[in-house]
Design a protein around this motif. Sequence first.
Motif, PDB file in Angstrom:
ATOM      1  N   ASP A 108      59.516  56.496  46.954  1.00 43.86           N
ATOM      2  CA  ASP A 108      60.892  56.911  47.225  1.00 43.86           C
ATOM      3  C   ASP A 108      61.701  56.814  45.938  1.00 43.86           C
ATOM      4  O   ASP A 108      61.840  55.722  45.372  1.00 43.86           O
ATOM      5  CB  ASP A 108      61.460  55.949  48.293  1.00 43.86           C
ATOM      6  CG  ASP A 108      62.812  56.358  48.824  1.00 43.86           C
ATOM      7  OD1 ASP A 108      63.503  57.171  48.188  1.00 43.86           O
ATOM      8  OD2 ASP A 108      63.180  55.828  49.896  1.00 43.86           O
TER       9      ASP A 108
ATOM     10  N   HIS B 193      59.430  57.014  55.280  1.00 42.23           N
ATOM     11  CA  HIS B 193      59.657  55.569  55.174  1.00 42.23           C
ATOM     12  C   HIS B 193      58.645  54.760  55.976  1.00 42.23           C
ATOM     13  O   HIS B 193      58.273  53.657  55.566  1.00 42.23           O
ATOM     14  CB  HIS B 193      61.095  55.220  55.580  1.00 42.23           C
ATOM     15  CG  HIS B 193      62.098  55.614  54.541  1.00 42.23           C
ATOM     16  ND1 HIS B 193      62.579  56.901  54.440  1.00 42.23           N
ATOM     17  CD2 HIS B 193      62.690  54.909  53.539  1.00 42.23           C
ATOM     18  CE1 HIS B 193      63.434  56.963  53.419  1.00 42.23           C
ATOM     19  NE2 HIS B 193      63.516  55.772  52.858  1.00 42.23           N
TER      20      HIS B 193
ATOM     21  N   HIS C 261      68.879  54.662  46.527  1.00 41.77           N
ATOM     22  CA  HIS C 261      68.929  53.479  47.408  1.00 41.77           C
ATOM     23  C   HIS C 261      67.660  52.634  47.299  1.00 41.77           C
ATOM     24  O   HIS C 261      67.636  51.500  47.739  1.00 41.77           O
ATOM     25  CB  HIS C 261      69.242  53.857  48.871  1.00 41.77           C
ATOM     26  CG  HIS C 261      68.194  54.655  49.590  1.00 41.77           C
ATOM     27  ND1 HIS C 261      68.516  55.650  50.503  1.00 41.77           N
ATOM     28  CD2 HIS C 261      66.834  54.622  49.578  1.00 41.77           C
ATOM     29  CE1 HIS C 261      67.399  56.171  51.006  1.00 41.77           C
ATOM     30  NE2 HIS C 261      66.371  55.573  50.460  1.00 41.77           N
TER      31      HIS C 261
ATOM     32  N   HIS D 268      67.691  48.998  52.371  1.00 43.31           N
ATOM     33  CA  HIS D 268      66.827  50.182  52.474  1.00 43.31           C
ATOM     34  C   HIS D 268      66.154  50.261  53.843  1.00 43.31           C
ATOM     35  O   HIS D 268      66.182  51.299  54.505  1.00 43.31           O
ATOM     36  CB  HIS D 268      65.795  50.129  51.342  1.00 43.31           C
ATOM     37  CG  HIS D 268      65.109  51.423  51.084  1.00 43.31           C
ATOM     38  ND1 HIS D 268      64.181  51.580  50.091  1.00 43.31           N
ATOM     39  CD2 HIS D 268      65.190  52.635  51.697  1.00 43.31           C
ATOM     40  CE1 HIS D 268      63.743  52.829  50.085  1.00 43.31           C
ATOM     41  NE2 HIS D 268      64.335  53.482  51.055  1.00 43.31           N
TER      42      HIS D 268
HETATM   43 FE   FE2 Z   1      64.570  55.583  51.170  1.00 40.62          FE
END
Ligand code: FE2
Length: 201
Positions: free
Chosen positions: A162, A79, A166, A27
């Motif tokens: 998130d 992120h 993934h 990730h």
């Molecule tokens: Fe992500």
Amino acid sequence: MTLTLPNLPYSHDALAPHMSKETLEYHHDKHHQAYVTNGNNAIKGTEFEGKSLEDIVRSSYGKSASVGVFNNAGQHYNHLHFWNWMKPNGGGDKLPGRLEKKIIEDFGSLEKFKADFAAAGAGQFGSGWAWLQVKNGKLEVSKTPNAENPLIHNATPILGCDVWEHSYYIDYRNRRPDYLKAFLDHLVNWDYVDQLYAKVA
Ligand code: FE2
């Protein structure tokens, strides 16, 4: 600005068993790196080059000519914060007082906030994010698809999870609700949420 991949604020194995070393290796090291690389390529030579990351996200949204800039810069922004929204031995019910008071004021209870946040994450169809945002002085839960975030809806995100596969498929397979529960119970860095809240409170 040039996008750069930050180091994780903890070791790759620090969030296990709730988020594994393998998940963070893919990730952070691969997915986030790809957003950085592709974002820099998309921004190069465009009007976005001299702008701050927040300005790039806001001004590239909704335009077919800059969809690549938005998707990658948006995910870079999301992120950057996501790594800081987690910490080892995080989560749970011990929140900084000011933030806890505001959550109770706007949601009724911490439990209600958690239930709303988990429902937003579980209910996001396909890839996306669940958020705790500040809008017009009020805390709200929201969800967005893909790279979108509260910035483009005139709100400020102070917590995000998130829910792209993934982020959880290695550890939880298709059990997204279990991942959201682990995030809230064991991973959230409430001090970082409070820092972001303090900037807009
Ligand atoms: Fe992500």
